[in-house]
Design a protein around this motif. Structure first.
Motif, short mmCIF file in Angstrom:
data_model
loop_
_atom_site.label_atom_id
_atom_site.label_comp_id
_atom_site.label_asym_id
_atom_site.label_seq_id
_atom_site.Cartn_x
_atom_site.Cartn_y
_atom_site.Cartn_z
N HIS A 1 0.85 -1.20 0.00
CA HIS A 1 0.00 0.00 0.00
C HIS A 1 0.88 1.24 0.00
O HIS A 1 2.11 1.17 0.13
N ASP B 1 0.58 5.10 2.00
CA ASP B 1 -0.24 5.66 3.08
C ASP B 1 -1.21 6.74 2.58
O ASP B 1 -0.83 7.62 1.81
N TRP C 1 9.73 7.71 3.64
CA TRP C 1 9.38 7.38 2.26
C TRP C 1 8.37 8.35 1.69
O TRP C 1 7.60 8.99 2.41
N HIS D 1 4.83 0.22 0.26
CA HIS D 1 5.50 -0.52 1.33
C HIS D 1 4.56 -1.57 1.91
O HIS D 1 3.35 -1.53 1.70
N ARG E 1 5.26 6.69 13.91
CA ARG E 1 5.16 7.29 12.58
C ARG E 1 4.61 8.71 12.63
O ARG E 1 3.59 8.95 13.26
FE LIG Z 1 1.82 2.25 5.71
#
Ligand SMILES: [Fe+2]
Ligand SMILES: O=C(O)CCC(=O)C(=O)O
Length: 276
Positions: free
Chosen positions: A95, A97, A243, A250, A265
């Motif tokens: 996927h 994000d 990223w 990822h 995150r």
């Molecule tokens: Fe993710």
């Protein structure tokens, strides 16, 4: 700062920097590497939550993920957490994000906090290379198409996570929805073309039947799968990965059952995507 390829087609290791102590010039340089390479890895970073946030805010605007649990006292930092007792993980499918948002997240900055004894790599894929690798007839077919992305089949009340043992630690009451993006985008900073559909969150290609859309997406994903655009990032204490969600996919390896894993995150806000 010094860059070395992590693997032939995916990822760069950035050395000789401390993310908590970057100069303004280094931020500018990092921005260029980020746009060019899509995923950057750093080791031996001293980045407690306040510094993680400070670095992210120097790099861009933030967006808060509405499904993950925040870190205590840091509502802008999401916990990517799997308990020893849980069998399902966050992000365990290919996927990118927030592609379900109208303005998908530009990037994500993930910091290792507690790692399993073995396993728990994050796999990345380079969507610039994926696009380049597709046969010309397929490129012609894909350019100009639009796809719908959705969070409901993953984070909705009837979605994937609700039926798993991870469900109770996610905020599955949050609003879910759909967004439409070009299938091939032109990256706003690098100017390069990137494939912008992903197996986890892309629901369908517009303007065709469900069956045709399914067949076309399956063909694309199969071809990407057969191409060497991947790398597996092996986490270490002090490691950071950042990223670009517009040029990478990822997938979090879920191969450490019975062990605990926690990363933090911070998500960087993006803008609407332009067709290539
Ligand atoms: Fe993710
Ligand atoms: O846990 C990981 O390795 C990545 C999880 C994920 O998909 C994310 O943090 O966006």
């Amino acid at each position: 700062m010094k860059l070395t390829p992590y693997s032939e087609n995916c990822g760069m290791v950035v050395q000789d920097v401390q993310l908590a102590k970057l100069s303004d010039d280094e931020i500018v340089e990092l921005r260029a590497h980020f746009a060019e390479h899509g995923v950057l890895f750093f080791y031996d970073q001293d980045l407690p939550p306040a510094e993680h946030l400070r670095f992210a805010k120097r790099f861009g605007q933030l967006v808060v993920n509405r499904f993950f649990q925040p870190v205590e006292n840091f509502p802008e930092i999401a916990q990517v957490r799997k308990e020893k007792s849980q069998t399902t993980n966050i992000g365990g499918a290919w996927h990118t994000d927030h592609s379900y948002d109208q303005e998908p997240a530009m990037g994500s900055i993930l910091v290792a906090r507690e790692l399993p004894a073995a396993g728990g790599d994050t796999r990345f894929a380079n969507m610039y290379k994926a696009w380049e690798s597709l046969p010309d007839d397929l490129k012609v077919q894909l350019e100009g198409l639009q796809a719908e992305h959705s969070s409901s089949h993953v984070y909705g009340k009837e979605g994937y996570y609700a039926a798993t043992d991870l469900g109770e630690s996610l905020n599955l009451e949050s609003e879910v929805g759909e967004a439409v993006h070009p299938v091939v985008i032109r990256h706003p900073d690098s100017g390069k073309k990137a494939l912008y559909v992903n197996p986890g969150l892309t629901a369908r290609i517009l303007g065709m039947s469900r069956q045709e859309s399914h067949e076309l997406l399956t063909r694309v994903y199969t071809l990407v799968d057969e191409t060497d655009v991947y790398c597996d990032f092996e986490w270490q204490p002090g490691a950071v990965a950042m990223w670009d969600n517009r040029s990478t996919w990822h997938n979090a390896n879920n191969d450490y059952q019975g062990d605990f894993r926690l990363l933090h995150r911070v998500t960087l806000a993006g803008a609407p995507l332009e067709a290539a």
